[in-house]
Design a protein around this motif. Structure first.
Motif, PDB file in Angstrom:
ATOM      1  N   PRO A  36       0.854  -1.335   0.084  1.00 43.48           N
ATOM      2  CA  PRO A  36       0.015   0.043  -0.048  1.00 43.48           C
ATOM      3  C   PRO A  36       0.892   1.217   0.006  1.00 43.48           C
ATOM      4  CG  PRO A  36      -0.845  -1.603   1.500  1.00 43.48           C
ATOM      5  CD  PRO A  36       0.383  -2.149   1.003  1.00 43.48           C
ATOM      6  N   THR A  38       1.344   4.583   1.325  1.00 43.91           N
ATOM      7  CA  THR A  38       0.961   5.358   2.692  1.00 43.91           C
ATOM      8  C   THR A  38       1.624   6.549   2.769  1.00 43.91           C
ATOM      9  OG1 THR A  38       2.973   4.456   3.865  1.00 43.91           O
ATOM     10  CG2 THR A  38       0.969   2.843   3.827  1.00 43.91           C
ATOM     11  N   GLN A  40       3.701   7.578   4.937  1.00 44.44           N
ATOM     12  CA  GLN A  40       4.926   7.221   5.321  1.00 44.44           C
ATOM     13  C   GLN A  40       5.822   6.995   3.931  1.00 44.44           C
ATOM     14  OE1 GLN A  40       5.763   3.881   7.911  1.00 44.44           O
ATOM     15  NE2 GLN A  40       7.624   4.083   7.854  1.00 44.44           N
ATOM     16  N   VAL A 129      -0.896  10.736  -1.808  1.00 44.03           N
ATOM     17  CA  VAL A 129      -1.264   9.405  -1.304  1.00 44.03           C
ATOM     18  C   VAL A 129      -2.559   9.309  -1.864  1.00 44.03           C
ATOM     19  CG1 VAL A 129      -1.587   8.032   0.654  1.00 44.03           C
ATOM     20  CG2 VAL A 129       0.311   9.229   0.662  1.00 44.03           C
ATOM     21  N   GLU A 133      -3.322   6.308  -4.638  1.00 40.66           N
ATOM     22  CA  GLU A 133      -4.256   5.116  -4.508  1.00 40.66           C
ATOM     23  C   GLU A 133      -5.397   5.433  -5.300  1.00 40.66           C
ATOM     24  OE1 GLU A 133      -4.182   2.511  -2.517  1.00 40.66           O
ATOM     25  OE2 GLU A 133      -2.021   2.845  -2.198  1.00 40.66           O
TER      26      GLU A 133
END
Length: 164
Positions: A36, A38, A40, A129, A133
């Protein structure tokens, strides 16, 4: 309706291009989203050249396929069917009616997302992000539209079957 030779040649060229773009997007999508994406990971991109290049490749390939389909192949395909082409939204409505795209609203969302990924993501990791995504979520739509068009063009005799 029979296509003029120059339109048929252009359609065949675009079919080869979108097929290649779809294959490259699929590979990049699988590699980049093996884990994924993320916040981070987004924050680490500045120091992780490999991942940053994969993110850039995803954005570029997503945008390129969306452009090639929506701005080039779909209008030419519609003309080949004898449809009058016009503004992008009109072409998308016709493509939706013909079952080529899932919905013109979805396509416009994908186009807006492409613009967001290209122009806005560099400044804010949270936007990045969300955009990436969401783009990952829409990859199957782009791949399905590509395959639907290629299959239909093959059925119509506009493309020649590939040799095994």
């Amino acid at each position: 309706m029979a296509l003029e030779e120059k339109d048929k040649a252009r359609l065949q060229f675009l079919a080869r291009i979108v097929e290649k773009e779809a294959r490259h997007l699929r590979i990049t999508d699988q590699r980049f989203f093996a884990h994924p994406f993320t916040l981070q990971r987004a924050r680490q991109l500045e120091n992780d050249t490999d991942q940053a290049e994969r993110a850039d490749a995803f954005v570029a390939r997503f945008g390129r396929l969306q452009d090639s389909l929506g701005d080039k192949l779909i209008p030419l395909y519609l003309r080949g069917l004898g449809e009058k082409t016009g503004a992008a939204i009109d072409n998308l409505d016709k493509a939706e009616r013909l079952g080529i795209i899932p919905s013109s609203d979805t396509w416009l969302t994908v186009r807006k997302l492409r613009n967001q990924m290209i122009h806005e993501y560099i400044e804010d990791p949270e936007i990045l992000v969300n955009a990436l995504e969401t783009g990952h979520h829409f990859v199957p739509v782009l791949l399905e539209v590509t395959q639907t068009l290629l299959d239909d063009m093959l059925t119509r005799g506009w493309l020649t079957p590939k040799k095994a």
